[in-house]
Design a protein around this motif. Structure first.
Motif, PDB file in Angstrom:
ATOM      1  N   GLU A   1      -0.283   4.230   1.188  1.00  0.00           N
ATOM      2  CA  GLU A   1      -0.741   5.129   2.232  1.00  0.00           C
ATOM      3  C   GLU A   1      -0.967   4.381   3.556  1.00  0.00           C
ATOM      4  O   GLU A   1      -2.107   4.096   3.928  1.00  0.00           O
ATOM      5  CB  GLU A   1      -2.022   5.832   1.797  1.00  0.00           C
ATOM      6  CG  GLU A   1      -1.843   6.712   0.568  1.00  0.00           C
ATOM      7  CD  GLU A   1      -3.110   7.432   0.173  1.00  0.00           C
ATOM      8  OE1 GLU A   1      -4.136   7.239   0.865  1.00  0.00           O
ATOM      9  OE2 GLU A   1      -3.079   8.174  -0.804  1.00  0.00           O
TER      10      GLU A   1
ATOM     11  N   TYR B   1       7.733   9.368   7.399  1.00  0.00           N
ATOM     12  CA  TYR B   1       7.159   8.733   8.586  1.00  0.00           C
ATOM     13  C   TYR B   1       8.234   8.517   9.649  1.00  0.00           C
ATOM     14  O   TYR B   1       9.410   8.274   9.325  1.00  0.00           O
ATOM     15  CB  TYR B   1       6.526   7.385   8.217  1.00  0.00           C
ATOM     16  CG  TYR B   1       5.463   7.499   7.154  1.00  0.00           C
ATOM     17  CD1 TYR B   1       4.118   7.613   7.498  1.00  0.00           C
ATOM     18  CD2 TYR B   1       5.802   7.504   5.802  1.00  0.00           C
ATOM     19  CE1 TYR B   1       3.137   7.734   6.523  1.00  0.00           C
ATOM     20  CE2 TYR B   1       4.832   7.622   4.815  1.00  0.00           C
ATOM     21  CZ  TYR B   1       3.500   7.740   5.188  1.00  0.00           C
ATOM     22  OH  TYR B   1       2.528   7.874   4.214  1.00  0.00           O
TER      23      TYR B   1
ATOM     24  N   MET C   1       3.261  10.669  11.618  1.00  0.00           N
ATOM     25  CA  MET C   1       2.715  10.751  10.263  1.00  0.00           C
ATOM     26  C   MET C   1       3.019  12.115   9.645  1.00  0.00           C
ATOM     27  O   MET C   1       3.324  13.085  10.349  1.00  0.00           O
ATOM     28  CB  MET C   1       1.204  10.554  10.316  1.00  0.00           C
ATOM     29  CG  MET C   1       0.753   9.179  10.772  1.00  0.00           C
ATOM     30  SD  MET C   1       0.877   7.940   9.468  1.00  0.00           S
ATOM     31  CE  MET C   1      -0.395   8.489   8.326  1.00  0.00           C
TER      32      MET C   1
ATOM     33  N   GLU D   1       0.241   1.378  12.255  1.00  0.00           N
ATOM     34  CA  GLU D   1       0.346   0.136  11.482  1.00  0.00           C
ATOM     35  C   GLU D   1       1.808  -0.314  11.435  1.00  0.00           C
ATOM     36  O   GLU D   1       2.732   0.505  11.486  1.00  0.00           O
ATOM     37  CB  GLU D   1      -0.191   0.323  10.069  1.00  0.00           C
ATOM     38  CG  GLU D   1      -1.703   0.390   9.989  1.00  0.00           C
ATOM     39  CD  GLU D   1      -2.217   0.430   8.570  1.00  0.00           C
ATOM     40  OE1 GLU D   1      -3.298  -0.127   8.317  1.00  0.00           O
ATOM     41  OE2 GLU D   1      -1.542   1.028   7.697  1.00  0.00           O
TER      42      GLU D   1
ATOM     43  N   LYS E   1      -1.266   3.761   7.622  1.00  0.00           N
ATOM     44  CA  LYS E   1      -1.902   4.559   8.669  1.00  0.00           C
ATOM     45  C   LYS E   1      -1.083   4.530   9.957  1.00  0.00           C
ATOM     46  O   LYS E   1      -0.215   3.681  10.125  1.00  0.00           O
ATOM     47  CB  LYS E   1      -3.315   4.017   8.927  1.00  0.00           C
ATOM     48  CG  LYS E   1      -4.223   4.079   7.715  1.00  0.00           C
ATOM     49  CD  LYS E   1      -5.582   3.471   8.023  1.00  0.00           C
ATOM     50  CE  LYS E   1      -6.481   3.493   6.799  1.00  0.00           C
ATOM     51  NZ  LYS E   1      -7.800   2.864   7.071  1.00  0.00           N
ATOM     52  N   ARG E   2      -1.400   5.459  10.835  1.00  0.00           N
ATOM     53  CA  ARG E   2      -0.691   5.549  12.102  1.00  0.00           C
ATOM     54  C   ARG E   2      -0.849   4.258  12.906  1.00  0.00           C
ATOM     55  O   ARG E   2      -1.923   3.670  12.962  1.00  0.00           O
ATOM     56  CB  ARG E   2      -1.230   6.727  12.922  1.00  0.00           C
ATOM     57  CG  ARG E   2      -0.362   7.057  14.152  1.00  0.00           C
ATOM     58  CD  ARG E   2      -1.009   8.159  14.985  1.00  0.00           C
ATOM     59  NE  ARG E   2      -1.364   9.320  14.213  1.00  0.00           N
ATOM     60  CZ  ARG E   2      -0.536  10.307  13.897  1.00  0.00           C
ATOM     61  NH1 ARG E   2       0.728  10.251  14.294  1.00  0.00           N
ATOM     62  NH2 ARG E   2      -0.964  11.340  13.197  1.00  0.00           N
TER      63      ARG E   2
ATOM     64  N   THR F   1       0.849  -1.190   0.000  1.00  0.00           N
ATOM     65  CA  THR F   1       0.000   0.000   0.000  1.00  0.00           C
ATOM     66  C   THR F   1       0.882   1.236   0.000  1.00  0.00           C
ATOM     67  O   THR F   1       1.997   1.222   0.510  1.00  0.00           O
ATOM     68  CB  THR F   1      -0.924   0.025   1.233  1.00  0.00           C
ATOM     69  OG1 THR F   1      -1.676   1.236   1.223  1.00  0.00           O
ATOM     70  CG2 THR F   1      -0.116  -0.046   2.525  1.00  0.00           C
TER      71      THR F   1
END
Length: 231
Positions: free
Chosen positions: A102, A189, A128, A107, A104-105, A100
Motif C-alpha cells: 500500500e 496508480y 492514487m 512516494e 502512499k501518494r 509494501t
C-alpha cells in the motif's frame, strides 16, 4: 684405660647474602633511535592492528543491520540506472527498497512496467486509486480533492478547475486508457518521473497495476556523500 671423647664445637659462619643490592646508577640506558623505515613499518603495523580491531567490532553490527534490513524490515537493495528521477535520485545511486502493498501518494516506488523491459522502473506516485480523472485533447487531468467532475464548459478554463488538479500531457496510448475512466481504479496508480523531460512513465504507458509494485524507495546508502532518506 678409658678413652675420652672430645666434643668439638664448630661455629657456623653467617650465610652470605645471595642477593646483591643494585648499585644506583646515574646513567640511563639510551633508547635506540628508529630509522625512518622502521618508524613507518611500526606505524603501518599499528594501523593494521587498529583496522582489524575495528572490523572485529563492526562485523557483528553489520551482520545485525543486514538481518534487520533484509528480513525484519523486508527490504532489498537496488542501483538506479538513468536520469529519470533527477534531482531526487541520480544515476548510480544505491538505494534500499522497502516492500509494501500500500504505497502512499508522492512516494517513490519500484515496479515492473507494463511494457517490455528487463529492468524495474523507479517513479513517483502522482495519482492514487479513487482520484478523479478526465481528458481534453491530449491532456489528462487528475484531482484527488474534488467530489465530482467539472462541467464540460469548464474543462478548458484553468481558473475554473477544482483546486489540486494536475494537468498532464499524455501519449495516445495512455489517452485511450484514461479517457475510459472517471476515477483511477482500485489497485492502480499513475506515476511520473521527477525529470519530466527524460522519463518514460504513465504519460506513455498508462496506469501501473499495484501487483507490479515491488516497494517504496526509502533510503539511499551510496554514494556516501548523499546518504539519507528519500522523500
Amino acid at each position: 684405660m678409658s678413652s675420652v671423647r672430645e666434643d668439638r664445637t664448630i661455629k657456623s659462619r653467617p650465610k652470605e647474602e645471595l642477593v646483591r643490592k643494585s648499585v644506583p646508577s646515574n646513567k640511563r640506558r639510551k633508547k635506540k633511535k628508529l630509522s625512518k623505515e622502521e618508524f613507518e613499518k611500526r606505524k603501518k603495523k599499528k594501523r593494521k592492528e587498529n583496522i582489524i580491531e575495528i572490523i572485529k567490532f563492526m562485523f557483528p553490527i553489520v551482520i545485525f543491520a543486514v538481518f534487520v534490513f533484509f528480513f525484519i524490515l523486508n527490504t532489498s537493495p537496488h542501483m538506479v540506472d538513468g536520469d529519470s528521477m533527477k534531482p531526487t535520485l541520480l544515476n548510480g545511486d544505491r538505494v534500499i527498497v522497502r516492500r509494501t502493498k500500500e504505497p502512499k501518494r508522492y512516494e517513490v516506488i519500484t515496479f515492473k512496467p507494463p511494457v517490455k523491459s528487463e529492468f524495474q522502473y523507479v517513479k513517483r506516485i502522482i495519482g492514487m486509486p479513487g482520484d478523479l480523472v478526465w481528458t481534453e485533447g491530449n491532456d489528462l487531468f487528475i484531482n484527488h480533492q474534488a467530489e465530482s467532475l467539472p462541467k464540460a464548459s469548464e474543462l478548458s478554463a484553468a481558473n475554473e478547475l477544482p483546486d489540486g488538479t494536475i494537468k498532464i500531457n499524455v501519449s495516445e496510448e495512455s489517452l485511450d486508457q484514461m479517457s475510459q475512466l472517471k476515477k483511477i481504479p482500485k489497485g492502480h496508480y499513475f506515476v511520473l518521473g521527477d525529470n519530466r523531460n527524460n522519463s518514460s512513465d504513465s504519460r506513455a504507458f498508462g496506469l501501473v497495476d499495484g501487483q507490479a509494485i515491488e516497494g517504496v524507495v526509502s533510503f539511499r546508502f551510496a554514494p556516501f556523500d548523499h546518504i539519507g532518506w528519500i522523500k
